[in-house]
Motif scaffolding. Sequence first.
Motif, PDB file in Angstrom:
ATOM      1  N   VAL A  46      -5.866  10.927  -5.306  1.00  0.00           N
ATOM      2  CA  VAL A  46      -5.314  10.261  -4.132  1.00  0.00           C
ATOM      3  C   VAL A  46      -4.485  11.266  -3.340  1.00  0.00           C
ATOM      4  O   VAL A  46      -3.499  11.814  -3.852  1.00  0.00           O
ATOM      5  CB  VAL A  46      -4.451   9.045  -4.529  1.00  0.00           C
ATOM      6  N   ILE A  48       0.510   4.138  -2.923  1.00  0.00           N
ATOM      7  CA  ILE A  48       0.124   5.528  -2.660  1.00  0.00           C
ATOM      8  C   ILE A  48       1.138   6.480  -3.256  1.00  0.00           C
ATOM      9  O   ILE A  48       0.791   7.474  -3.917  1.00  0.00           O
ATOM     10  CB  ILE A  48      -0.031   5.775  -1.142  1.00  0.00           C
ATOM     11  N   LEU A  97       0.797  -1.221   0.000  1.00  0.00           N
ATOM     12  CA  LEU A  97       0.000   0.000   0.000  1.00  0.00           C
ATOM     13  C   LEU A  97       0.840   1.287   0.000  1.00  0.00           C
ATOM     14  O   LEU A  97       0.573   2.195  -0.801  1.00  0.00           O
ATOM     15  CB  LEU A  97      -0.974   0.000   1.179  1.00  0.00           C
ATOM     16  N   LYS A 123      -6.037  -5.347  -4.853  1.00  0.00           N
ATOM     17  CA  LYS A 123      -4.766  -4.778  -5.331  1.00  0.00           C
ATOM     18  C   LYS A 123      -4.802  -4.574  -6.839  1.00  0.00           C
ATOM     19  O   LYS A 123      -4.409  -3.513  -7.353  1.00  0.00           O
ATOM     20  CB  LYS A 123      -3.605  -5.699  -4.950  1.00  0.00           C
ATOM     21  N   TYR A 126      -5.630   3.219 -11.007  1.00  0.00           N
ATOM     22  CA  TYR A 126      -4.807   4.367 -10.664  1.00  0.00           C
ATOM     23  C   TYR A 126      -3.444   4.411 -11.353  1.00  0.00           C
ATOM     24  O   TYR A 126      -2.840   5.473 -11.428  1.00  0.00           O
ATOM     25  CB  TYR A 126      -4.642   4.443  -9.139  1.00  0.00           C
ATOM     26  N   VAL A 132      -7.657   4.529  -2.189  1.00  0.00           N
ATOM     27  CA  VAL A 132      -6.293   4.011  -2.055  1.00  0.00           C
ATOM     28  C   VAL A 132      -5.778   4.196  -0.630  1.00  0.00           C
ATOM     29  O   VAL A 132      -5.172   3.298  -0.048  1.00  0.00           O
ATOM     30  CB  VAL A 132      -5.345   4.676  -3.072  1.00  0.00           C
ATOM     31  N   LEU A 159      -7.009  -1.555  -7.774  1.00  0.00           N
ATOM     32  CA  LEU A 159      -6.372  -0.269  -7.498  1.00  0.00           C
ATOM     33  C   LEU A 159      -5.260   0.027  -8.507  1.00  0.00           C
ATOM     34  O   LEU A 159      -5.143   1.161  -8.994  1.00  0.00           O
ATOM     35  CB  LEU A 159      -5.803  -0.247  -6.080  1.00  0.00           C
ATOM     36  N   GLU A 160      -4.476  -0.982  -8.832  1.00  0.00           N
ATOM     37  CA  GLU A 160      -3.386  -0.768  -9.791  1.00  0.00           C
ATOM     38  C   GLU A 160      -3.927  -0.430 -11.175  1.00  0.00           C
ATOM     39  O   GLU A 160      -3.404   0.447 -11.858  1.00  0.00           O
ATOM     40  CB  GLU A 160      -2.488  -2.006  -9.843  1.00  0.00           C
TER      41      GLU A 160
END
Length: 491
Positions: free
Chosen positions: A336, A181, A177, A482, A489, A348, A485-486
């Motif tokens: 984010v 970020i 994480l 995961k 973002y 995130v 999010l990848e």
Amino acid sequence: MSYDALTHHFEQQHHLQHLGAICGWDQATMMPTGGSQARAEAMSTLAILSHQQLQAPQLADWFASAEQSPLTPEQTVSLQEMRRQWRDATMLPSDLVGAFSLAGSRCEHAWRSLRPANDWAGFLPLFEEVVNLSQQVAAARAEVLGLSRYDSLLEQFEPGMRSSTLNQVFTEVKQWLPTLISKVQDKQSHDTVLSPQGPFATEQQRALGLDVMRLLGFDFNHGRLDVSVHPFCGGVSEDVRLTTRYDEQDVAQALMGVIHETGHARYEQGLPVQWRKLPVGQARSMGIHESQSLFFEMQLARHPAFIKQLSPLLTQHFGDQAAFDPNNLAQLYTRVQPGFIRVDADEVTYPAHVMLRYEIERDLIEGKLAAKDVPECWDQLMQTYLGLSTKGNYKDGCMQDIHWTDGSFGYFPSYTLGAMYAAQQASAMQAQLGPLDTLIEQNLPSIFDWLQHNIWQHASLLDTDTLITQACGQPLNASAFKQHLEQRYLG
């Protein structure tokens, strides 16, 4: 027949819970300040009556007899869920239940004025009483269940979940994480994003929220939208009460809050009608509940295809401006940036807020952390996870949430569990029905149909692992989260 007697008894219990839910909604939305003491006492009495009904001496004989009766598979599971609720009630003496309810009502009501005043000193004695009683509840539950104190509370919200599993999953998330970020912030640093220019009148925001709720299939014959300090979804399946809060300089806060709570509400409204008055007909767990709100808010509402439908609604209610361009909104709603407030956090950084609270509440209940030391611990973890300090800033730190004020320890992990379950559901849905952008653009109701078929209609007829494995092809894991999010973002 003993099973029939039990169902009648638990249907009466449902009616008491219904009244308690509406009283709680009214307390949060419409009750005059002067009614707080009387309401606290009334809700404490209702909690005692409900608890005493669950401790009725004849129930033990009814359960013993019903277990020997010929039952359908659904009735067998229903009996198990009634027994689980009965077991939970018989663990605790009525005087502890009453004291816990009263302390929670007092602390929660005082928090409404103490938090804006940043008054930790005024809040602490009330909070210490709630923590002390929560520890007593946890000790009583732990002795019966053979679990740790914290796990005994976790069991109320996430049946079958243990802190050992949370420790393992959260440790995995912590490994990737912080890097994620950092990478996302670096990537987004090159973007030019326009912020909508207010003010945005509260009544127009409310009208927008109602339009979006209709788009999302909310049934207004069985629910309504109101205002509270902390957004929530309450009531019962037949009468769902949503709340949000408005900031006339920020239309996104209320909009996304409404969408989030509508996810909760659609789950409640989608529970099987024939089982709604019994424990088996209620939501499987808070993690599953949060998976629905986060599916609506994160997987759906922040998807570019859905934002294309939000854009004209924003223009309709507030007039045309460049910031309402779909491409700009897509960037705006996926920014984010580490911040202090959990409910305003992006998806995130959100898990960091949850892991922080989990570690603190676990140690509070296990007696490893004193209530007076929470602000210092909070500040240290915020600096570790998000690089922010809350020293002296209690209202945006450890006093920001309503959950601990009424003793809801063990609840916070549900948020990140929900995000993981939501990602798994989105992945499985797309494998079965096709890309999410196509579904949103061409057949939005098919998304809700999938959720109805795979999640909502099962209520508590399946345990959590079975429910998720059956719907998604595998039990809880962080990999789909995961990957989501990848992909969103980092591209």
